[in-house]
Write an enzyme that holds these catalytic residues in place. Structure first.
Site, PDB file in Angstrom:
ATOM      1  N   GLU A  82       0.803  -1.215   0.000  1.00  0.00           N
ATOM      2  CA  GLU A  82       0.000   0.000   0.000  1.00  0.00           C
ATOM      3  C   GLU A  82       0.841   1.274   0.000  1.00  0.00           C
ATOM      4  O   GLU A  82       0.323   2.365  -0.278  1.00  0.00           O
ATOM      5  CB  GLU A  82      -0.905   0.013   1.244  1.00  0.00           C
ATOM      6  CG  GLU A  82      -1.958  -1.079   1.279  1.00  0.00           C
ATOM      7  CD  GLU A  82      -3.124  -0.834   0.335  1.00  0.00           C
ATOM      8  OE1 GLU A  82      -3.127   0.224  -0.336  1.00  0.00           O
ATOM      9  OE2 GLU A  82      -4.015  -1.685   0.254  1.00  0.00           O
ATOM     10  N   GLU A 113       7.603 -22.295   6.941  1.00  0.00           N
ATOM     11  CA  GLU A 113       7.993 -21.460   8.084  1.00  0.00           C
ATOM     12  C   GLU A 113       8.988 -22.142   9.007  1.00  0.00           C
ATOM     13  O   GLU A 113       9.500 -21.521   9.933  1.00  0.00           O
ATOM     14  CB  GLU A 113       6.758 -21.067   8.892  1.00  0.00           C
ATOM     15  CG  GLU A 113       6.095 -22.219   9.622  1.00  0.00           C
ATOM     16  CD  GLU A 113       4.907 -21.755  10.461  1.00  0.00           C
ATOM     17  OE1 GLU A 113       4.933 -22.017  11.678  1.00  0.00           O
ATOM     18  OE2 GLU A 113       3.987 -21.142   9.906  1.00  0.00           O
TER      19      GLU A 113
END
Length: 270
Positions: A82, A113
């Site tokens: 953004e 992960e």
């Protein structure tokens, strides 16, 4: 030394969820969500410290990195994505990395992960330096990918933060600046995409917005550096110029077309 509390894995305070009406489910989720803002408020001093540490290096061309796995990684990527349209920053200034790479944004990548070394491999092409800042994000505070990234960043003299929902976690202990947002057990036991994820989104909003304001990407309360990439943003830019310069819509439109950005139009018209 603080002892890690796995609050994110504690049992929900609600029982027999499957017997609840839809209204009861929604009301109880909302009741839990109301605890999140208070939990974030409690760590404003730590968030402030992280932002303040990031500003000097960022002004010298440094970058802000977010690293995480699963929901945490996706939230970091969302916040980073953004920044260019909202504040006109280059896409390589705020960077989000997720365990498992870009394909993990849409679909879970099994065991991605669990590698302590993968984050270092993902970060290595960026050639981290002392002007950079890195925020590791993990609800549990135990994610190997994030812990490995923190360790690698510290080797490169990078300021590190650890955003977690478990106090005293390995992430909180490893990071220079721990941001421990204790939101309590989830409505659905262990579903950290809920309150934990919401708290992370709030903190990331605070970090990036405060950073952009402090480095001069906002004037008054306006996003004067936003990219004019669609009609909505062009119209917003026209309104900003009309209000700031007290001019007509026609003149504001002409200025925006001439200079291509609100900031340039303001600087050249003043």
């Amino acid at each position: 030394m603080k002892v890690a509390e796995k609050i994110t894995e504690q049992a929900s305070i609600y029982e027999d969820l499957e017997t609840m009406s839809t209204n009861e489910i929604l009301s109880n989720i909302n009741k839990e969500d109301q605890k999140v803002a208070k939990a974030v408020q409690n760590v404003i001093p730590q968030i402030e410290q992280f932002v303040e540490k990031a500003i000097p290096g960022f002004l010298k061309g440094g970058r802000l990195f977010y690293i995480g796995a699963g929901t945490s990684g996706r939230l970091g990527i969302l916040d980073a994505s953004e920044i260019p349209p909202t504040y006109g920053m280059a896409a390589d200034r705020v960077i989000g990395l997720i365990a498992g790479g870009d394909k993990a944004i849409r679909k879970a990548v099994e065991f991605a992960e669990d590698s302590l070394n993968q984050a270092a491999e993902d970060l290595e092409p960026y050639q981290l330096n002392e002007n950079d800042t890195l925020l590791g994000i993990a609800s549990s505070g135990t994610t190997p990918y994030v812990l490995g990234g923190i360790a690698y960043a510290k080797e490169k003299k990078v300021i590190t933060g650890g955003l977690t929902n478990n106090p005293g976690s390995p992430l909180a202990l490893a990071a220079d600046i721990p941001i421990e947002v204790v939101v309590g057990p989830e409505f659905v036991t262990g579903s950290t995409r809920m309150k934990s994820g919401t708290s992370q989104k709030l903190v990331l909003n605070m970090i990036s917005t405060a950073l952009m304001i402090r480095i001069g990407r906002v004037k008054g309360n306006k996003m004067i550096n936003m990219q004019l990439s669609n009609k909505k943003l062009i119209n917003r830019g026209i309104r900003q110029l009309m209000e700031e310069l007290e001019i007509s819509e026609k003149e504001a439109t002409s200025l925006l077309e001439q200079y291509g950005s609100v900031k340039e139009a303001l600087e050249n018209r003043s």
